[in-house]
Design an enzyme around this catalytic site. Structure first.
Site, PDB file in Angstrom:
ATOM      1  N   GLU A  53       0.788  -1.226   0.000  1.00 58.26           N
ATOM      2  CA  GLU A  53       0.000   0.000   0.000  1.00 58.26           C
ATOM      3  C   GLU A  53       0.820   1.275   0.000  1.00 58.26           C
ATOM      4  OE1 GLU A  53      -3.332   0.556  -0.112  1.00 58.26           O
ATOM      5  OE2 GLU A  53      -3.621  -1.564  -0.530  1.00 58.26           O
ATOM      6  N   SER A  90     -50.735 -26.310  36.331  1.00 52.93           N
ATOM      7  CA  SER A  90     -50.376 -27.167  37.457  1.00 52.93           C
ATOM      8  C   SER A  90     -48.977 -26.908  37.989  1.00 52.93           C
ATOM      9  CB  SER A  90     -50.503 -28.637  37.061  1.00 52.93           C
ATOM     10  OG  SER A  90     -51.751 -28.875  36.490  1.00 52.93           O
TER      11      SER A  90
END
Lengths: 257, 780
Positions: free
Chosen positions: B187, B465
């Site tokens: 780069e 229940s």
């Protein structure tokens, strides 16, 4: 010509100001980073961590037979509780992973039948020759201790670390280590006992008492440990201003179920 | 040398020249001042952002670290699953942190270290041996003893701000070999020499582009790229280029190459993950390879360096051929410029891309649990603290259990979907450790990846229940009146409420069962006997029991609540059953263990807390009855999937028209609550047993629970009773069974039967009561 000098000089001065060297520290900080073998992690400010923040010891004592950790009971009974390092070919961990031993109905095991013992220098092998008068019964291990009375490597190591941390005043750290031990061995009453002590030291007597009560439910057949736990409950009740409750607890400590 | 001029032209020329130069000077001054002003402004911008807190870092959420020690319940396969999730490389021999070598019953690995709240866990080379579903030994590879080793925790999510940027910050000295040199080679060749802008690079770029006829190189330096990413937008204009150049120069004036490079490594954009931008090499390493930045190998480094030029264009998941070509080009460049040798480059080119399959980071993998964590954190921290300060949050989440829960849910739901009327039923599941009170897994809906309505935390549904154990616990706390074998009536009745309304409860099959033992009312979930019992005890007493169990939501004070008309969330149900499972000791359910700040300093702990709410003896009896639910009651189908040697306790729950199907149950080390139902409260054909229990059993089968084994409390004694009558008897008598009682409440022992006398009710059990037949069937 002279007219041009001034602006150029001013511009030069300004630009020089811009260029004044200022080295700023770049705050690229990130914790939880990987740590390479054998090194302590260096933090963003490049200061090495203080040694006492090292996580619990990696190595079990190299000669397991020699290691014993004496758990002292604060201000009360004179009997130190004793824990023994597991023999090298150790039984599986103390908790419910050993299907052969139903701890609920375990016969009273030898080591806790007397209130005072010599400090532990022998390992599990010597424990079977400790003078108890009760033959070591149906245990699956070589020693005279029931499977749930031995403290295996990790729990022992963490209890030791917690003791060091507490001794150094790091109660948060001790609490962390003990909770980690609790995750490893949730039904080991000694871990809960130590955690109760730390809570007392942290000025949380209510929690100290509750933890001790939980420890009692796991301390079947271990009268000396039960006595120590009741002593701790007495202390906790005193701290909460419950003198009569404390007296009751002290009574139970004497009786030693 | 002066030329002869005409008077008029001479005057004009002289006048123009001087005036022009005067204007030029003035304009020049103005321009200089303006430039100086711009320079000062840019300088301030550059320094302010670079020196101050540069990035807002989202909080990271970690699962529990896997603890390795002799005796821990962990199968080799589960261990490998965790290692894969952590991105450990499979190698033939262990070669540094992050590598693992797998054998048939032995696994060798080099852990990565980690910094926990308690301190540093160093990286270690260890060997782990397995026997069955347990670890049979842990030792260090160098032969030293090892008591316990901890893996680093898996990161399971984060708490992100709106702009959804995410980073894993890295330092320059963590860079793997060849990364920096490779980046510079590709780069910005002159990086170490230029002062921010590189005329040499620009010239080279112009030359290359001109000669090749296409734009192949940019002349921007890394510094310029950093400026562009950091301070400016992407627009391409002369002014922007100029500003960029100026700022690059200023940046280089103030900061060193190392600092600039480090910032670059953390800032560069390398990919997009849905709505989340991947910035920085640290996160990119995790996102593409599932590994820490420092462990990357040459071929991986080359790929990431190649991505800088065009993260979308070269996205290796979407365009693998382009990515491969680009990576190999980068490798060639690196070889060309001497960063690596030709052989190294060739070897790297031969390797596959190595991208992990998981496309998305664990941002959204476990939304239900991360949601729970966020809620618990919000009580202590502001939003900005959570999304910006880089907090590290250590939780109790167990990815292995979560995976098992998800698999169980999916498999069971697939079967259930086949039933008419049961398609697309929604679900929720909570898994906790009953002994520590920690939440280990959480499912908020049928689709565990979907971050939406979190039913585990927010769906308030009638519990049916599931409430019944509270009724029986209230009774068993009164041993002078109630024991497990107290005879109660399962007969119809009606009761008139204060408003004049008459309540007439019914059993599930509209059948009455006559006289039964108390524990059977719970085991078979009979409504009539339970409702009678609850009313005898008093509704306020039962409601108080529910509250003592840890439920803070107020339930309606009507008789129908005894049968579950009240509504709770699955999490609240888990809290309630936690107390039942933990010997009567209530522990608030926790998901967070500790929090570190961005510097690794301990910030907060969430300590273990406990409170005894019930006598352990009464709890022991209720647990006994709940075990009978599984052995002979509504939960018995579980033993189709679990070995009968494993003791389990639980309760089914079904509401009217089966709008809700519940199951809540526990072993020694696992508690799980499952809910099935429709969001619009529509009917389903599922009962607690045919719906939720199937999910629960499937999960338990995978999770290999430890048999329930509560220590017998001091006030419990075993007594021999006659299985048909409940009266005290002797072991020598027929139909004699042992049952637990609170000391003092047991029936007095009966006389010895000596010789085998004819049994009172006959061996074939025609005693006139079908229930007694069932009881005797229990003896067989």
């Amino acid at each position: 010509m002279t007219k041009a000098v001034w602006p150029v000089m001013i511009a030069g001065v300004l630009l020089a100001g811009c260029a004044a060297p200022q080295r700023g520290a770049i705050p690229v900080v990130d914790s939880g980073g990987p740590v390479s073998n054998g090194e302590l992690y260096r933090q963003g400010n490049n200061r090495p961590l203080p040694a006492q923040r090292q996580a619990p010891v990696a190595a079990a004592p190299s000669a397991p037979a020699d290691a014993g950790v004496t758990v002292m009971v604060p201000g009360g009974s004179s009997a130190p509780l004793e824990t023994y390092a597991a023999p090298a070919a150790s039984a599986p961990l103390i908790t419910s992973s050993s299907p052969g031993t139903p701890p609920a109905q375990a016969p009273v095991q030898p080591s806790y039948s007397q209130p005072v013992y010599p400090p532990a220098t022998q390992g599990a092998a010597a424990a079977s020759s400790a003078p108890t008068g009760i033959p070591s019964a149906s245990t699956s291990t070589g020693g005279g201790l029931a499977a749930d009375e031995q403290l295996d490597g990790p729990v022992l190591a963490l209890l030791t670390t917690a003791q060091q941390q507490q001794g150094g005043g790091d109660l948060n750290g001790a609490s962390s280590s003990l909770e980690r031990a609790m995750r490893i061995a949730p039904r080991e009453p000694q871990v809960l006992y130590r955690l109760a002590q730390v809570r007392l030291a942290q000025n949380d007597p209510a929690q100290g008492e509750q933890l001790a009560r939980r420890a009692l439910t796991y301390a079947n057949g271990r009268p000396a440990l039960q006595a120590s736990l009741w002593q701790l409950i007495a202390q906790a009740r005193e701290a909460q201003g419950d003198a009569s409750g404390a007296a009751l607890a002290r009574q139970k400590a004497q009786v030693g179920t | 040398m002066k030329r002869p001029r005409s008077s008029r032209s001479r005057k004009r020329k002289t006048f123009d020249w001087r005036r022009l130069s005067g204007w030029a000077v003035k304009l020049g001054l103005v321009a200089l001042v303006a430039l100086a002003g711009v320079c000062i402004y840019l300088d301030a911008v550059v320094q302010e952002k670079f020196s101050g807190k540069r990035w807002t870092i989202p909080a990271k959420v970690y699962a529990r670290p896997l603890e390795l020690f002799n005796g821990v319940k962990l199968s080799r396969d589960d261990f490998l699953t965790e290692l894969d999730a952590l991105g450990y490389r499979r190698e033939k021999t262990v070669d540094g942190p992050g590598s693992v070598s797998v054998g048939a019953s032995t696994v060798e690995l080099n852990t990565r270290g980690f910094q926990f709240y308690e301190g540093v866990e160093p990286a270690r080379a260890i060997r782990v041996r397995f026997a069955g579903g347990t670890v049979s030994g842990v030792s260090a590879l160098d032969g030293s003893n090892l008591a316990v080793a901890r893996l680093e925790p898996l990161m399971i999510g984060g708490i992100y701000p709106a702009h959804n940027e995410d980073r894993i910050l890295i330092k320059l000295d963590q860079a793997p070999p060849h990364l920096v040199d490779g980046l510079v080679a590709v780069e910005d060749r002159e990086f170490w020499h230029h002062h921010g802008v590189s005329p040499k690079s620009i010239a080279r770029a112009v030359w290359v582009n001109a000669t090749s006829g296409q734009v192949r190189q940019g002349g921007s330096t890394l510094t310029q790229q950093l400026v562009k990413n950091f301070y400016l937008t992407n627009e391409r204009s002369i002014t922007r280029k100029g500003t960029e150049a100026l700022m690059a120069l200023l940046l280089e004036l103030h900061y060193s190459k190392q600092e600039i490079l480090e910032a670059y490594l953390n800032e560069v954009f390398l990919g997009q993950d849905g709505s989340r931008a991947i910035h920085g090499f640290g996160l990119a390493a995790q996102y593409f390879f599932g590994q820490p930045f420092s462990e990357l190998k040459l071929h991986q480094v080359a790929l990431l360096v190649g991505l800088v030029k065009g993260p979308s264009y070269y996205n290796p998941r979407r365009y693998p051929e382009r990515a491969m070509a680009r990576r190999n080009l980068v490798l060639d460049l690196m070889a060309e410029q001497g960063v690596v040798s030709a052989t190294e480059a060739e070897a790297a080119k031969a390797r596959p891309l190595g991208i992990t399959k998981a496309g998305s980071l664990t941002n959204s993998s476990f939304p239900a649990f991360v949601d729970l964590v966020k809620r618990q954190l919000k009580q202590d921290y502001r939003d900005e603290d959570l999304t910006e300060e880089g907090l590290r949050i250590f939780t109790s989440f167990d990815p292995i259990l979560q995976t098992k829960a998800e698999a169980a849910m999916a498999e069971a739901l697939k079967r259930i979907d086949g039933r008419k009327g049961a398609e697309n039923v929604e679900s929720a599941m909570v898994v906790t450790n009953p002994e520590t009170g920690e939440v280990q897994a959480l499912l908020g809906g049928r689709d565990p990846r979907f971050a939406g309505y979190n039913r585990a935390l927010d769906a308030v549904r009638q519990v049916g229940s599931l409430i019944k154990p509270a009724v029986y616990l209230t009774a068993l706390e009164r041993p002078s009146k109630y024991t497990l074998t107290t005879l109660i009536q399962d007969e119809p009745f009606s009761v008139k409420g204060a408003d004049g309304q008459v309540w007439r409860p019914q059993n599930y099959e509209h059948k009455a069962h006559g006289t039964i033992f108390l524990y059977q009312g719970l085991a078979h979930s009979y409504n009539l006997s339970t409702a009678r019992l609850g009313l005898d005890l008093g509704l306020p007493e039962v409601l108080k029991t529910v509250e003592r169990l840890g439920v803070s939501r107020a339930l309606p004070p009507y008789p129908a609540t005894l049968l579950g008309a009240g509504a709770l969330t699955p999490m609240e149900v888990a809290t309630m059953y936690q107390t039942l499972a933990n010997g009567g000791f209530n522990t608030p359910l926790r998901s967070i263990r500790s929090v570190l700040d961005a510097n690794g300093e301990p910030l907060k702990r969430y300590p273990f807390q406990i409170e005894q709410r019930f006598d352990t003896g009464a709890i022991y009896l209720v647990q006994y009855a709940m075990q009978r639910v599984m052995r002979e009651g509504t939960g018995r189908s579980v033993y189709n999937q679990i070995p009968t040697s494993v003791n389990l306790a639980g309760k089914t729950g079904t509401t009217n028209d089966s709008r809700d199907s519940w199951f809540s149950g526990f072993s020694q080390d696992l508690l799980a609550v499952v809910w099935l139902g429709r969001d619009d409260n529509g009917k389903t054909p599922l009962t607690g047993a045919t719906g939720a229990l199937q999910v629960w059993s499937n999960f338990m089968r995978r999770a290999d629970p430890v048999s329930l084994d509560m220590p017998v409390p001091d006030n419990i004694t075993q007594a021999w009773v006659d299985a048909t009558t409940g009266r005290g008897t002797d072991p020598s008598c027929p139909n004699a069974v042992q049952m637990p009682y609170i000391r003092g409440s047991e029936p007095p022992a009966g006389a010895s039967c000596g010789a085998p006398a004819a049994p009172a009710t006959g061996g074939n059990g025609n005693s006139g009561s079908p229930v007694m037949d069932w009881v005797k069937g229990w003896l067989n």
